[in-house]
Write an enzyme that holds these catalytic residues in place. Structure first.
Site, PDB file in Angstrom:
ATOM      1  N   HIS A 127       0.706  -1.209   0.261  1.00 38.47           N
ATOM      2  CA  HIS A 127      -0.088  -0.061   0.051  1.00 38.47           C
ATOM      3  C   HIS A 127       0.869   1.150   0.183  1.00 38.47           C
ATOM      4  CE1 HIS A 127      -3.399  -2.591   1.900  1.00 38.47           C
ATOM      5  NE2 HIS A 127      -3.392  -2.755   0.676  1.00 38.47           N
ATOM      6  N   CYS A 158       4.435  20.285  -6.723  1.00 36.98           N
ATOM      7  CA  CYS A 158       5.231  19.407  -7.424  1.00 36.98           C
ATOM      8  C   CYS A 158       6.396  20.474  -7.945  1.00 36.98           C
ATOM      9  CB  CYS A 158       4.717  18.642  -8.617  1.00 36.98           C
ATOM     10  SG  CYS A 158       5.655  17.905  -9.804  1.00 36.98           S
ATOM     11  N   SER A 200      -6.698  -7.402   9.959  1.00 40.11           N
ATOM     12  CA  SER A 200      -8.106  -7.835  10.239  1.00 40.11           C
ATOM     13  C   SER A 200      -8.559  -8.581   8.790  1.00 40.11           C
ATOM     14  CB  SER A 200      -9.050  -6.538  10.189  1.00 40.11           C
ATOM     15  OG  SER A 200      -8.680  -5.836   9.106  1.00 40.11           O
TER      16      SER A 200
HETATM   17  C1  BV8 Z   1      -8.419  -2.472  -5.350  1.00 43.68           C
HETATM   18  C2  BV8 Z   1      -4.496   3.452   2.581  1.00 43.68           C
HETATM   19  C3  BV8 Z   1      -9.188  -2.490  -7.451  1.00 43.68           C
HETATM   20  C4  BV8 Z   1      -3.021   3.601   2.969  1.00 43.68           C
HETATM   21  C5  BV8 Z   1      -5.456   1.564   2.358  1.00 43.68           C
HETATM   22  C6  BV8 Z   1     -15.758  -5.774  -1.800  1.00 43.68           C
HETATM   23  C7  BV8 Z   1     -15.246  -6.997  -1.574  1.00 43.68           C
HETATM   24  C8  BV8 Z   1     -13.741  -6.994  -1.887  1.00 43.68           C
HETATM   25  C9  BV8 Z   1     -13.085  -6.082  -2.209  1.00 43.68           C
HETATM   26  C10 BV8 Z   1     -13.729  -4.775  -2.567  1.00 43.68           C
HETATM   27  C11 BV8 Z   1     -15.060  -4.712  -2.260  1.00 43.68           C
HETATM   28  N1  BV8 Z   1     -15.420  -3.288  -2.364  1.00 43.68           N
HETATM   29  C12 BV8 Z   1     -14.522  -2.554  -2.461  1.00 43.68           C
HETATM   30  C13 BV8 Z   1     -13.248  -3.433  -2.583  1.00 43.68           C
HETATM   31  C14 BV8 Z   1     -11.829  -3.168  -2.767  1.00 43.68           C
HETATM   32  C15 BV8 Z   1     -11.399  -2.656  -1.559  1.00 43.68           C
HETATM   33  C16 BV8 Z   1     -11.335  -3.389  -0.232  1.00 43.68           C
HETATM   34  O1  BV8 Z   1     -10.760  -4.544  -0.029  1.00 43.68           O
HETATM   35  N2  BV8 Z   1     -12.229  -3.024   0.623  1.00 43.68           N
HETATM   36  C17 BV8 Z   1     -12.770  -3.601   1.834  1.00 43.68           C
HETATM   37  C18 BV8 Z   1     -12.618  -2.834   2.745  1.00 43.68           C
HETATM   38  C19 BV8 Z   1     -14.232  -4.465   1.430  1.00 43.68           C
HETATM   39  N3  BV8 Z   1      -9.601  -2.638  -2.029  1.00 43.68           N
HETATM   40  C20 BV8 Z   1      -9.284  -1.639  -2.707  1.00 43.68           C
HETATM   41  O2  BV8 Z   1      -9.862  -0.772  -3.135  1.00 43.68           O
HETATM   42  C21 BV8 Z   1      -7.714  -1.749  -3.089  1.00 43.68           C
HETATM   43  N4  BV8 Z   1      -7.678  -1.519  -4.452  1.00 43.68           N
HETATM   44  O3  BV8 Z   1      -8.864  -3.194  -5.274  1.00 43.68           O
HETATM   45  O4  BV8 Z   1      -8.439  -1.707  -6.595  1.00 43.68           O
HETATM   46  C22 BV8 Z   1      -8.834  -1.758  -8.872  1.00 43.68           C
HETATM   47  C23 BV8 Z   1      -8.124  -2.467  -9.705  1.00 43.68           C
HETATM   48  C24 BV8 Z   1      -7.955  -1.862 -11.212  1.00 43.68           C
HETATM   49  C25 BV8 Z   1      -8.208  -0.479 -11.355  1.00 43.68           C
HETATM   50  C26 BV8 Z   1      -8.878   0.335 -10.318  1.00 43.68           C
HETATM   51  C27 BV8 Z   1      -9.271  -0.406  -8.955  1.00 43.68           C
HETATM   52  C28 BV8 Z   1      -7.024  -0.874  -2.420  1.00 43.68           C
HETATM   53  C29 BV8 Z   1      -6.848  -1.359  -0.960  1.00 43.68           C
HETATM   54  C30 BV8 Z   1      -5.800  -0.212  -0.377  1.00 43.68           C
HETATM   55  C31 BV8 Z   1      -6.540   0.625   0.589  1.00 43.68           C
HETATM   56  N5  BV8 Z   1      -5.751   1.703   1.336  1.00 43.68           N
HETATM   57  N6  BV8 Z   1      -4.969   2.458   3.194  1.00 43.68           N
HETATM   58  C32 BV8 Z   1      -3.040   4.088   4.408  1.00 43.68           C
HETATM   59  O5  BV8 Z   1      -3.548   5.166   4.540  1.00 43.68           O
HETATM   60  O6  BV8 Z   1      -2.325   3.101   5.143  1.00 43.68           O
HETATM   61  S1  BV8 Z   1      -6.312   0.302   3.470  1.00 43.68           S
HETATM   62  C33 BV8 Z   1      -6.076   0.290   4.895  1.00 43.68           C
HETATM   63  O7  BV8 Z   1      -6.387  -0.950   5.492  1.00 43.68           O
HETATM   64  C34 BV8 Z   1      -4.546   0.188   5.363  1.00 43.68           C
HETATM   65  O8  BV8 Z   1      -3.563   0.437   4.211  1.00 43.68           O
HETATM   66  C35 BV8 Z   1      -4.486  -0.914   6.168  1.00 43.68           C
HETATM   67  O9  BV8 Z   1      -3.171  -1.566   6.047  1.00 43.68           O
HETATM   68  C36 BV8 Z   1      -5.302  -1.933   5.579  1.00 43.68           C
HETATM   69  C37 BV8 Z   1      -5.763  -3.042   6.071  1.00 43.68           C
HETATM   70  O10 BV8 Z   1      -5.991  -2.866   7.700  1.00 43.68           O
HETATM   71  P1  BV8 Z   1      -5.251  -3.774   8.835  1.00 43.68           P
HETATM   72  O11 BV8 Z   1      -3.737  -3.437   8.301  1.00 43.68           O
HETATM   73  O12 BV8 Z   1      -5.608  -5.046   8.660  1.00 43.68           O
HETATM   74  O13 BV8 Z   1      -5.615  -3.202  10.080  1.00 43.68           O
HETATM   75  P2  BV8 Z   1      -6.868  -3.143  10.855  1.00 43.68           P
HETATM   76  O14 BV8 Z   1      -6.849  -2.105  11.801  1.00 43.68           O
HETATM   77  O15 BV8 Z   1      -8.163  -3.417  10.023  1.00 43.68           O
HETATM   78  O16 BV8 Z   1      -6.743  -4.546  11.597  1.00 43.68           O
HETATM   79  C38 BV8 Z   1      -5.771  -4.495  12.513  1.00 43.68           C
HETATM   80  C39 BV8 Z   1      -5.573  -5.900  13.147  1.00 43.68           C
HETATM   81  O17 BV8 Z   1      -4.615  -6.169  14.001  1.00 43.68           O
HETATM   82  C40 BV8 Z   1      -6.852  -6.434  13.818  1.00 43.68           C
HETATM   83  O18 BV8 Z   1      -7.266  -7.706  13.341  1.00 43.68           O
HETATM   84  C41 BV8 Z   1      -6.443  -6.554  15.441  1.00 43.68           C
HETATM   85  O19 BV8 Z   1      -7.152  -7.414  15.975  1.00 43.68           O
HETATM   86  C42 BV8 Z   1      -5.172  -6.557  15.074  1.00 43.68           C
HETATM   87  N7  BV8 Z   1      -4.261  -6.070  16.337  1.00 43.68           N
HETATM   88  C43 BV8 Z   1      -4.137  -5.140  17.107  1.00 43.68           C
HETATM   89  N8  BV8 Z   1      -3.259  -4.969  17.853  1.00 43.68           N
HETATM   90  C44 BV8 Z   1      -2.221  -6.277  17.705  1.00 43.68           C
HETATM   91  C45 BV8 Z   1      -3.154  -6.971  16.774  1.00 43.68           C
HETATM   92  N9  BV8 Z   1      -2.591  -8.130  16.315  1.00 43.68           N
HETATM   93  C46 BV8 Z   1      -1.326  -8.814  16.900  1.00 43.68           C
HETATM   94  N10 BV8 Z   1      -0.867  -8.055  17.986  1.00 43.68           N
HETATM   95  C47 BV8 Z   1      -1.203  -6.821  18.408  1.00 43.68           C
HETATM   96  N11 BV8 Z   1      -0.606  -6.090  19.365  1.00 43.68           N
HETATM   97 ZN    ZN Z   2       4.187  17.533 -11.569  1.00 37.94          ZN
END
Ligand code: BV8
Ligand code: ZN
Length: 258
Positions: A127, A158, A200
């Site tokens: 990402h 830019c 997650s």
């Molecule tokens: C794309 C920006 C296509 C960067 C982020 C329906 C079904 C399937 C997919 C989709 C859908 N509708 C839309 C989609 C696509 C969408 C998607 O997946 N949506 C989901 C929500 C349904 N995906 C996209 O849009 C991707 N692009 O598909 O493009 C395409 C193709 C061609 C042409 C055009 C388009 C792009 C995905 C990237 C999005 N960007 N962020 C930033 O600011 O960081 S996503 C965001 O969520 C972050 O990047 C992060 O990395 C990501 C995942 O989150 P996690 O890392 O899992 O973090 P989270 O908080 O959720 O969970 C933390 C976990 O840690 C928990 O489980 C917790 O229990 C655990 N935890 C906490 N503490 C601890 C721990 N575990 C162990 N020890 C601890 N101490």
């Molecule tokens: Zn430029």
């Protein structure tokens, strides 16, 4: 020895025997360094609206100042914190595997740069990276390293065309870099063992990688505070803090490895 200890030891043995391994991490692996996760208690995002406002191109174009201030805040956090024992354990495991001629890839959804700071070498940043920016007009492919936060102006300009710079991160609805996703997919397909840590498992295509690995015969080990959508597909699931479980597993791997 109880069943939990026995499972830890079995995974430790797999880690020391693996010749091709990969890891997928999410925000949870950085939580013990003090960086909030996205979802769950204390997470960055309160609701879907905030996700649309802060992590989509539309949200950025609507209010670039607000989005840059949010990423500046996250960059400041990332600069202030250190990798935690979980990051270091993954870097040491990579070292063990590559020293014995094996293959290792650390695939991360995180943009905080902490895996490299902990010494991980083969890091695949799905990402993007919060410390880099690029031109929103795409006047060049160049990635521009960002100065210490806060930026003198929001949005930064830019240097080539005077247009807006955007964070070099992948927002929702944006495709991942094809070369990067290919690299991650190859690593998942070839792995005998895949650890999935602190995610997650909701965001695709990242969340699809463990299933791809499993379909090619990999053993999947999930490490998370709580069960996720992936848990039922994992052969092993350890519920606890990655900063505690990963070092434990590494110690067992060393014991098993002799
Ligand atoms: C794309 C920006 C296509 C960067 C982020 C329906 C079904 C399937 C997919 C989709 C859908 N509708 C839309 C989609 C696509 C969408 C998607 O997946 N949506 C989901 C929500 C349904 N995906 C996209 O849009 C991707 N692009 O598909 O493009 C395409 C193709 C061609 C042409 C055009 C388009 C792009 C995905 C990237 C999005 N960007 N962020 C930033 O600011 O960081 S996503 C965001 O969520 C972050 O990047 C992060 O990395 C990501 C995942 O989150 P996690 O890392 O899992 O973090 P989270 O908080 O959720 O969970 C933390 C976990 O840690 C928990 O489980 C917790 O229990 C655990 N935890 C906490 N503490 C601890 C721990 N575990 C162990 N020890 C601890 N101490
Ligand atoms: Zn430029």
């Amino acid at each position: 020895m109880n069943a939990y200890q026995d499972e830890l030891r079995r995974v430790g043995r797999l880690m020391t025997e693996a010749r091709r391994a990969c890891v997928l991490t999410g925000a949870g692996v950085s939580a013990e360094s003090g960086i909030p996760t996205f979802r769950g208690a204390g997470g960055f995002w309160k609701d879907e609206q905030e996700v649309r406002d802060l992590a989509t191109l539309e949200g950025f174009l609507r209010d670039p100042k607000r989005v840059w201030e949010w990423y500046d805040m996250r960059r400041s956090q990332a600069k202030l914190v250190q990798p935690n024992p979980g990051h270091y354990a993954l870097a040491e495991w990579e070292q063990q595997i590559t020293t014995r001629g094996g293959e290792f890839a650390l695939i991360t959804q995180n943009i905080d740069g902490l895996h490299r700071a902990a010494g991980s070498q083969n890091v695949v940043e799905l990402h993007g990276n919060i410390h880099l920016a690029r031109c929103v007009n795409e006047c060049s492919e160049e990635l521009i390293p960002l100065p210490e936060p806060p930026l003198p102006e929001h949005p930064p300009k830019c240097p080539k065309c005077g247009g807006m710079l955007r964070p070099h991160v992948v927002w929702f609805g944006e495709p991942l870099n094809p070369r990067i996703i290919e690299q991650a997919t190859q690593a998942a397909y070839s792995a005998e063992l895949m650890l999935v840590v602190g995610t997650s498992a909701q965001v695709y295509p990242a969340a699809g990688l463990p299933y791809a690995a499993r379909s090619h015969g990999a053993v999947i080990v999930e490490i998370n505070l709580e069960p996720t959508e992936l848990t039922s597909a994992a052969q092993f699931a350890f519920h606890g803090k990655s900063g505690e479980i990963l070092p434990q597993l590494l110690e067992l791997a060393k014991e098993e490895g002799g």
